[in-house]
Design an enzyme around this catalytic site. Sequence first.
Site, short mmCIF file in Angstrom:
data_model
loop_
_atom_site.label_atom_id
_atom_site.label_comp_id
_atom_site.label_asym_id
_atom_site.label_seq_id
_atom_site.Cartn_x
_atom_site.Cartn_y
_atom_site.Cartn_z
N SER A 1 0.82 -1.22 0.00
CA SER A 1 0.00 0.00 0.00
C SER A 1 0.85 1.26 0.00
O SER A 1 2.01 1.27 0.39
CB SER A 1 -0.92 0.01 1.21
OG SER A 1 -1.64 -1.18 1.32
N1 SAH Z 1 -0.61 -5.51 4.07
C1 SAH Z 1 0.08 -5.75 2.82
C2 SAH Z 1 -0.77 -5.38 1.61
C3 SAH Z 1 -0.95 -6.57 0.78
S1 SAH Z 1 -2.05 -6.47 -0.59
C4 SAH Z 1 1.43 -5.06 2.80
O1 SAH Z 1 1.70 -4.28 3.70
O2 SAH Z 1 2.22 -5.34 1.90
C5 SAH Z 1 -3.37 -7.48 0.02
C6 SAH Z 1 -3.07 -8.92 0.27
O3 SAH Z 1 -4.29 -9.55 0.65
C7 SAH Z 1 -2.53 -9.72 -0.91
O4 SAH Z 1 -1.29 -10.26 -0.60
C8 SAH Z 1 -3.58 -10.81 -1.12
O5 SAH Z 1 -3.04 -12.05 -1.51
C9 SAH Z 1 -4.22 -10.89 0.25
N2 SAH Z 1 -5.54 -11.50 0.29
C10 SAH Z 1 -6.58 -11.35 -0.58
N3 SAH Z 1 -7.63 -12.09 -0.20
C11 SAH Z 1 -7.28 -12.72 0.95
C12 SAH Z 1 -7.92 -13.64 1.82
N4 SAH Z 1 -9.17 -14.07 1.62
N5 SAH Z 1 -7.24 -14.09 2.91
C13 SAH Z 1 -5.97 -13.67 3.16
N6 SAH Z 1 -5.30 -12.82 2.36
C14 SAH Z 1 -5.94 -12.35 1.26
#
Ligand code: SAH
Length: 208
Positions: A61
Amino acid sequence: MQDFQHEKARLFMTLRGLGVVEANVLSAMERVPRELFVPTALNQHAYENASLPIALEQTISQPYIVARMTAALELTGRERVLEIGSGSGYQAAILSFLCRRVYSIERLRPLLVEAENRFRKLRITNVTSKYGDGAKGWPEGAPFDRVILTCAPPEIPAILLNQLKTGGIMVAPEGRDREQSLVVIRRTEEGFERQELLPVRFVPLVEG
Ligand code: SAH
């Protein structure tokens, strides 16, 4: 190794200029080397106020959004926090300096493995992470003082709301594709109070 001092200083000026005033949030962000959470090829962009691609079509993000979400959690240092979507581990690393323990769930195993390597390298020991479907939350660890989603469901799943303590706060993007907003939900004795903060664009929460 490059220390990005100049780039870092510029980013923190930008964040302050955008109204991020919470000193604890800014200092936690200053402690986490964002360059370690982005692909090597994008190192030079690590301190731009921008979201960046990681792997498997996911993103880390934008620092401003990380700051706003972290601030909205109103952490005091004592909380147990559930995060859905570990991704690179960047948000979890920041939370680790502001609460007692982070429980982070990721559904893409290669991302989780890399995130866990980063926690180890940075000697962050209060993040517990697991592979799985975050839409189901973490029943064994519930209830949580705080819940943060970094992927957007069309609507916040009731299962997750139910894993939030009374008096707790959830921060999450909600909505489809281009129509998401960042919502803050407080659980009170009476029920759930909802506040919309700003329009955002996150990757979708994928169930299963
Ligand atoms: N907090 C992260 C942002 C990651 S983007 C950071 O600081 O880098 C969002 C993430 O959510 C992705 O890696 C994606 O794979 C995950 N995601 C999407 N659906 C999900 C689910 N049902 N359970 C767990 N993770 C999920």
